[in-house]
Scaffold this active site. Structure first.
Site, short mmCIF file in Angstrom:
data_model
loop_
_atom_site.label_atom_id
_atom_site.label_comp_id
_atom_site.label_asym_id
_atom_site.label_seq_id
_atom_site.Cartn_x
_atom_site.Cartn_y
_atom_site.Cartn_z
N ASN A 8 0.87 -1.18 0.00
CA ASN A 8 0.00 0.00 0.00
C ASN A 8 0.91 1.23 0.00
O ASN A 8 1.47 1.60 1.03
CB ASN A 8 -0.89 -0.02 1.25
CG ASN A 8 -1.87 1.14 1.26
OD1 ASN A 8 -1.84 2.01 0.38
ND2 ASN A 8 -2.73 1.17 2.27
N ARG A 89 -2.37 -2.10 -3.56
CA ARG A 89 -3.66 -1.49 -3.30
C ARG A 89 -3.77 -0.19 -4.12
O ARG A 89 -2.83 0.61 -4.12
CB ARG A 89 -3.77 -1.13 -1.82
CG ARG A 89 -5.06 -0.40 -1.54
CD ARG A 89 -4.95 0.43 -0.29
NE ARG A 89 -6.21 1.09 -0.03
CZ ARG A 89 -6.34 2.17 0.71
NH1 ARG A 89 -5.28 2.72 1.27
NH2 ARG A 89 -7.51 2.72 0.89
N HIS A 178 -12.88 1.55 0.62
CA HIS A 178 -12.68 0.45 1.57
C HIS A 178 -13.25 -0.87 1.06
O HIS A 178 -13.59 -1.76 1.84
CB HIS A 178 -13.37 0.73 2.93
CG HIS A 178 -12.87 1.93 3.65
ND1 HIS A 178 -13.73 2.82 4.26
CD2 HIS A 178 -11.63 2.39 3.87
CE1 HIS A 178 -13.03 3.79 4.81
NE2 HIS A 178 -11.75 3.55 4.59
N HIS A 206 -17.10 -0.26 8.63
CA HIS A 206 -15.64 -0.07 8.67
C HIS A 206 -15.39 1.29 9.31
O HIS A 206 -15.58 2.33 8.69
CB HIS A 206 -15.07 -0.14 7.24
CG HIS A 206 -13.60 0.12 7.17
ND1 HIS A 206 -12.68 -0.85 6.84
CD2 HIS A 206 -12.87 1.24 7.40
CE1 HIS A 206 -11.46 -0.34 6.87
NE2 HIS A 206 -11.55 0.94 7.20
N ARG A 239 -13.05 14.12 8.65
CA ARG A 239 -14.00 14.43 7.56
C ARG A 239 -15.42 14.58 8.11
O ARG A 239 -15.84 13.84 9.00
CB ARG A 239 -14.01 13.31 6.52
CG ARG A 239 -12.71 13.21 5.78
CD ARG A 239 -12.71 12.04 4.80
NE ARG A 239 -11.40 11.42 4.78
CZ ARG A 239 -11.15 10.16 4.52
NH1 ARG A 239 -12.15 9.34 4.21
NH2 ARG A 239 -9.93 9.69 4.54
N GLU A 382 -6.98 -6.39 4.85
CA GLU A 382 -6.93 -6.02 3.44
C GLU A 382 -5.77 -6.70 2.72
O GLU A 382 -5.87 -7.03 1.55
CB GLU A 382 -6.84 -4.48 3.32
CG GLU A 382 -8.18 -3.82 3.65
CD GLU A 382 -8.07 -2.38 4.10
OE1 GLU A 382 -7.49 -2.16 5.19
OE2 GLU A 382 -8.54 -1.50 3.39
#
Ligand code: ADP
Length: 397
Positions: A8, A89, A178, A206, A239, A382
Site C-alpha cells: 500500500n 492497493r 474500503h 468499517h 471528515r 486487506e
C-alpha cells in the site's frame, strides 16, 4: 506454496506485508515512512521482533530497494526469486476496473487518468508500482482496487440526482471506498454465520480514521456510504461526512474562501477533530468525553446517530439483515461507540451483550443469543485480500 508481497504505497510511505499463500501466514510486515524527507523511518516486524531504523529515503525506489536488500540480509527470504507476486492497493479504479488486474502500461495510464477522483492516492500508487517493477522486473504485479467491490451497486444506489450530463461527461456518481475491507469482512462474517455467502445480508461498519458502511447482499455491495470521494457518509476522524452542499457556498461567502479551500476543511479539519476540538484520535475524544467535555460527548452522539441512519436505511433496502459487523481501528476497539450504535437499534430487536462487547481487536460475537440480528467484531485484513487476488489474477500456483 507462494510468497506474495501486499503493498500500500502512499505519497510518502510504503506499507507492506509478505504473506505465505495459501496459508495466509504473515512472514514479515512493516512500513517505510517519511520518504523524501531528510530522515525516513523503516519499521520491520519479523520472527516476533520489531525493528526501527532511520534511513535516508530520497524516493520510493530507494525504499523498495532497501526493503528487498533487508529481506535478503536478514534471511527472511534466501533469494528474491522466492517472491512470486506483488499486489498493490489502488484507491480509485472508477468505472473502468471491474476486477483486480495485472499491471501493464495501459493499466498504469488508466490509474493516472483516474487521479482526478483520488488526487492524494492514485499518483502515489503509481510511484509504488513503478518502484517494484524496477526492483523486481520478472515478478507479476497486480493492482487491487478499493472501488471494485462496489461496482455491483445498482444504478439507483450509485447515481446522484444531479444533471445526467455530469455523469456522462465527468463520471459524477458514487464509487465508494474500503471495498477490499468490506469484501473480506463480509466473507468472514458469512463464515461466522455458517451460511453460504450468497444467502446472506450483512451490514459492514468499517470505522477507522476513514469510515464507511456497506450493505452487502449475497456477497455483493448493494450500497455504501462513501461517494464520489471518501468525504461522503458518516463523520470521521477529520471528515465531515454528508451535509447540505450549500454549507460550502455559505462559508465561501462568509470567510472569503474558495470552494476547494472549504472542501479541504471538510476533509481535514472536520469530523472528530472539528466537532470535539480535542483531536482526531478516538482515544483522545473518548477520554475527554469521559471527563465531561460536552463537545466530545456530542461528537460520539452525532456520529452514532448518523451510523444508525445508514444501518437502518440498509436494513430496509436489503429487506432485512443477518448480521452487523464492526471492523477497523474504532470498530474493533471502541466498545462504547459499538454500544451506542446497537442500543439505538433496539427497535430492530438487536441486543448487545455488554460482557462480550468488552472485546478489543479480536473476532467475537457481541450480541445476545435472543438478538434478532447477530453483531460481530471482525478484524479486517486487506493484505490477505490483496494476496488472494494477486494469486488468482496472476495465476500463481
Ligand atoms: P485508518 O487505517 O483509516 O488510518 P484505523 O483503522 O487505524 O484508521 O483506525 C484509527 C482509529 O481507530 C483512531 O481513531 C484510533 O483512535 C482508533 N483506535 C485504534 N486503536 C484503538 C484502541 N485500542 N482503542 C480505541 N480506539 C482505537
Amino acid at each position: 506454496m507462494a510468497k506474495i508481497m501486499a503493498v500500500n504505497a502512499g505519497s510518502s510511505s510504503i506499507k507492506f506485508q509478505l504473506l505465505e499463500m495459501p496459508e495466509e501466514k504473515v512472514i514479515t510486515s512493516g512500513v517505510m515512512e517519511r520518504i523524501g524527507l531528510a530522515e525516513g523511518i523503516f519499521t520491520l516486524k519479523y520472527n516476533g521482533k520489531k525493528e526501527e531504523t532511520h534511513p535516508v529515503l530520497p524516493t520510493h525506489a530507494e525504499g523498495v530497494q532497501l526493503l528487498l536488500d533487508t529481506l535478503l540480509q536478514k534471511g527472511i527470504v534466501k533469494s528474491l526469486d522466492e517472491i512470486d507476486g506483488v499486489g498493490h492497493r489502488v484507491v480509485q479504479g472508477g468505472e473502468y476496473f471491474k476486477d483486480s488486474t495485472l499491471v501493464d502500461d495501459e493499466v498504469i495510464e488508466k490509474i493516472a487518468e483516474l487521479a482526478d477522483l483520488a488526487p492524494l492516492h492514485n499518483p502515489a500508487h503509481i510511484i509504488g508500482i513503478k518502484a517494484f517493477q524496477k526492483a523486481l522486473p520478472n515478478v507479476a504485479q497486480v493492482v487491487v482496487f478499493d472501488t471494485v467491490f462496489h461496482q455491483t451497486m445498482p444504478e439507483e444506489a450509485y447515481m446522484y440526482a444531479t444533471p445526467y450530463e455530469w455523469y456522462e461527461k465527468y463520471g459524477i456518481r458514487k464509487y465508494g471506498a474500503h471495498g477490499t475491507s468490506h469484501q473480506y469482512v463480509s466473507q468472514r462474517t458469512a463464515e461466522l454465520l455458517n451460511k453460504p455467502l450468497k444467502d446472506t445480508k450483512i451490514i459492514v461498519c468499517h470505522l477507522g480514521n476513514g469510515a464507511s458502511i456497506t450493505a452487502v447482499e449475497g456477497g455483493k455491495s448493494k450500497d455504501t456510504s462513501m461517494g464520489l470521494t471518501p468525504l461522503e457518509g458518516i463523520p470521521m476522524g477529520t471528515r465531515s461526512g454528508i451535509l447540505d452542499p450549500t454549507v460550502v457556498s455559505y462559508i465561501c461567502d462568509k470567510e472569503g474562501k474558495t470552494a476547494s479551500e472549504v472542501v479541504n476543511i471538510l476533509n481535514k479539519k472536520s469530523g472528530y477533530l472539528g466537532m470535539s476540538g480535542v483531536g482526531n484520535d478516538a482515544r483522545d475524544v473518548t477520554k475527554a468525553a469521559n471527563e465531561g467535555n460536552h463537545r466530545a460527548q456530542l461528537t460520539f452522539a452525532v456520529q452514532s446517530k448518523r451510523i444508525v441512519d445508514y444501518i437502518a436505511s440498509y436494513y430496509v433496502y436489503m429487506g432485512g439483515c443477518d448480521a452487523i459487523a464492526f471492523t477497523a481501528g474504532m470498530g474493533e476497539n471502541l466498545c462504547h461507540l459499538r454500544k451506542k450504535i446497537i442500543d439505538r437499534l433496539g427497535v430492530l430487536g438487536v441486543k448487545i451483550d455488554d460482557e462480550a462487547n468488552k472485546v478489543m481487536g479480536e473476532e467475537a460475537l457481541i450480541s445476545t443469543p435472543d438478538s434478532k440480528i447477530k453483531v460481530f467484531v471482525v478484524p479486517t485484513n486487506e493484505e490477505v485480500m490483496i494476496a488472494r487476488d494477486t494469486i488468482r489474477v496472476a495465476k500463481i500456483k
